[in-house]
Design a protein around this motif. Structure first.
Motif, PDB file in Angstrom:
ATOM      1  N   VAL A   1     -15.948  -5.523 -10.708  1.00 23.90           N
ATOM      2  CA  VAL A   1     -16.919  -4.962  -9.772  1.00 23.90           C
ATOM      3  C   VAL A   1     -16.272  -4.905  -8.395  1.00 23.90           C
ATOM      4  O   VAL A   1     -15.591  -5.842  -7.973  1.00 23.90           O
ATOM      5  CB  VAL A   1     -18.221  -5.804  -9.722  1.00 23.90           C
ATOM      6  N   ALA A   2     -16.440  -3.780  -7.728  1.00 22.55           N
ATOM      7  CA  ALA A   2     -15.913  -3.598  -6.374  1.00 22.55           C
ATOM      8  C   ALA A   2     -17.078  -3.533  -5.403  1.00 22.55           C
ATOM      9  O   ALA A   2     -18.150  -3.006  -5.727  1.00 22.55           O
ATOM     10  CB  ALA A   2     -15.082  -2.321  -6.281  1.00 22.55           C
ATOM     11  N   GLY A   3     -16.873  -4.070  -4.213  1.00 29.75           N
ATOM     12  CA  GLY A   3     -17.937  -4.031  -3.224  1.00 29.75           C
ATOM     13  C   GLY A   3     -17.515  -4.669  -1.920  1.00 29.75           C
ATOM     14  O   GLY A   3     -16.349  -5.036  -1.726  1.00 29.75           O
ATOM     15  N   HIS A   4     -18.481  -4.805  -1.030  1.00 28.43           N
ATOM     16  CA  HIS A   4     -18.235  -5.387   0.293  1.00 28.43           C
ATOM     17  C   HIS A   4     -18.506  -6.884   0.251  1.00 28.43           C
ATOM     18  O   HIS A   4     -19.609  -7.318  -0.058  1.00 28.43           O
ATOM     19  CB  HIS A   4     -19.146  -4.721   1.320  1.00 28.43           C
ATOM     20  N   ASP A   5     -17.463  -7.657   0.540  1.00 33.63           N
ATOM     21  CA  ASP A   5     -17.581  -9.110   0.607  1.00 33.63           C
ATOM     22  C   ASP A   5     -18.068  -9.471   2.013  1.00 33.63           C
ATOM     23  O   ASP A   5     -17.354  -9.302   2.996  1.00 33.63           O
ATOM     24  CB  ASP A   5     -16.220  -9.760   0.324  1.00 33.63           C
ATOM     25  N   ARG A   6     -19.296  -9.962   2.098  1.00 33.69           N
ATOM     26  CA  ARG A   6     -19.882 -10.233   3.417  1.00 33.69           C
ATOM     27  C   ARG A   6     -19.150 -11.334   4.167  1.00 33.69           C
ATOM     28  O   ARG A   6     -18.958 -11.246   5.389  1.00 33.69           O
ATOM     29  CB  ARG A   6     -21.358 -10.627   3.250  1.00 33.69           C
ATOM     30  N   ASP A   7     -18.734 -12.381   3.469  1.00 34.46           N
ATOM     31  CA  ASP A   7     -18.067 -13.504   4.134  1.00 34.46           C
ATOM     32  C   ASP A   7     -16.718 -13.097   4.714  1.00 34.46           C
ATOM     33  O   ASP A   7     -16.321 -13.566   5.783  1.00 34.46           O
ATOM     34  CB  ASP A   7     -17.882 -14.664   3.157  1.00 34.46           C
ATOM     35  N   ARG A   8     -16.018 -12.200   4.021  1.00 38.84           N
ATOM     36  CA  ARG A   8     -14.687 -11.794   4.471  1.00 38.84           C
ATOM     37  C   ARG A   8     -14.713 -10.470   5.226  1.00 38.84           C
ATOM     38  O   ARG A   8     -13.698 -10.062   5.776  1.00 38.84           O
ATOM     39  CB  ARG A   8     -13.736 -11.714   3.268  1.00 38.84           C
ATOM     40  N   GLY A   9     -15.840  -9.796   5.209  1.00 35.10           N
ATOM     41  CA  GLY A   9     -15.982  -8.551   5.956  1.00 35.10           C
ATOM     42  C   GLY A   9     -15.033  -7.468   5.491  1.00 35.10           C
ATOM     43  O   GLY A   9     -14.524  -6.694   6.309  1.00 35.10           O
ATOM     44  N   ALA A  10     -14.765  -7.401   4.190  1.00 34.91           N
ATOM     45  CA  ALA A  10     -13.797  -6.437   3.665  1.00 34.91           C
ATOM     46  C   ALA A  10     -14.142  -6.092   2.224  1.00 34.91           C
ATOM     47  O   ALA A  10     -14.950  -6.765   1.577  1.00 34.91           O
ATOM     48  CB  ALA A  10     -12.379  -7.006   3.745  1.00 34.91           C
TER      49      ALA A  10
END
Length: 312
Positions: A188-197
């Motif tokens: 699954v690909a997506g936006h990692d909120r903790d890493r902001g990327a």
């Protein structure tokens, strides 16, 4: 919560589509039971606006009409929300039938079967076909269904994730964009909120329950190529190469990508394979069947991953 929201949206859509005049928010709040639980006007207004936007995003055309006294009413006209007749030729219908056979999950299989029944009822020339080979896309990971629903509903999720070289999992909060199967594994690909990327996660490394965490905060790209991202981590398209020793009659995915293969003895072959970011994680999955010869940094990375697994 997902079922309650779906029911609320369905009731709102039915109210808007089964009226001959625009209906005000006040009337909708009185008519729809789910809105009775909302105590404050401010909370109701926010919920109603979100529901209206969700229905429009799903394709429902909602007209906003202002009355003489300045009050706004809402209406979903049937002539603007009627789908055109479905017209499929036999080849297209056969392709749909083949796609319906792919999924092994009972929940998805039921939905696919229901869709085919509706096509038959509409007169689409679908015929059940049999074949010696039938396609299957297995998705055994428990996180698959929750992530698929979250990506479709554009809701963030939280889960515990163990990296290949980690001893224990770490908490992650992700806005899932797309899922894809590559070399027998789901990602699954997506936006990692903790890493902001942007990050890609392998579903088999997700442990525990996947929990929802509110709506998306980042705009979803027009195109999300999960396979290309994972492939680049595994060395696809790399200009450098690595030399490994591979046990005979094992590691066929590695053999299929080998630039050269040289027999060493009755038990081992030596392979030259493309070398790129993430190759160490892939090689570590083959355990004792692979020995890295060069480059030295790749050998060190694979050993580090194997030691972490042994400690785990």
């Amino acid at each position: 919560m997902a079922i309650a929201k779906a029911e609320r949206l369905m009731n709102l859509a039915l109210c808007l589509m089964n009226t001959r005049r625009p209906v005000s928010k006040r009337e909708l709040r009185t008519s729809i039971e789910a809105y009775h639980e909302v105590t404050s006007d401010e909370s109701f207004n926010r919920m109603f606006e979100r529901d209206k936007d969700d229905l429009r995003e799903l394709g429902l055309v909602i007209d906003t009409v202002e009355s003489l006294d300045g009050e706004f009413g809402y209406l979903a006209r049937s002539d603007r929300n009627r789908l055109p007749d479905i017209a499929l030729d036999p080849e297209e219908a056969a392709a749909l039938g083949l796609a319906a056979k792919v999924w092994q999950q009972a929940r998805l299989a039921e939905a696919a079967s229901g869709a085919l029944q509706k096509l038959r009822a509409a007169g689409v020339p679908y015929e059940a076909t049999s074949s010696v080979l039938e396609p299957r896309i297995p998705a055994p990971e428990p996180a698959f269904e929750a992530l698929m629903l979250a990506a479709r509903e554009r809701r963030a999720v939280a889960f515990d994730y163990r990296k290949a070289n980690a001893v224990r999992p770490e908490p992650r909060v992700v806005e899932p964009w797309a899922l894809e199967c590559w070399r027998g594994h789901w990602y699954v690909a997506g936006h990692d909120r903790d890493r902001g990327a942007v990050r890609v996660f392998r579903l088999s490394r997700i442990s525990g329950k996947v929990r929802t965490r509110g709506a998306f905060t980042v705009e979803v790209p027009d195109h999300v190529d999960v396979r290309a991202t994972v492939a680049s981590w595994a060395g696809e398209g790399a200009t450098a190469t690595a030399r490994i020793r591979l046990r005979r009659d094992s590691g066929y995915p590695l053999r299929s990508r080998a630039v050269t293969t040289t027999p060493v003895d009755a038990d081992w072959d030596e392979l030259e394979i493309p070398y790129g970011h993430g190759l160490d994680a892939w090689l570590a999955e083959f355990g004792p069947d692979v020995v890295v010869l060069a480059p030295e940094e790749l050998r060190a990375e694979v050993l580090e991953r194997l030691r972490a697994v042994a400690k785990g």
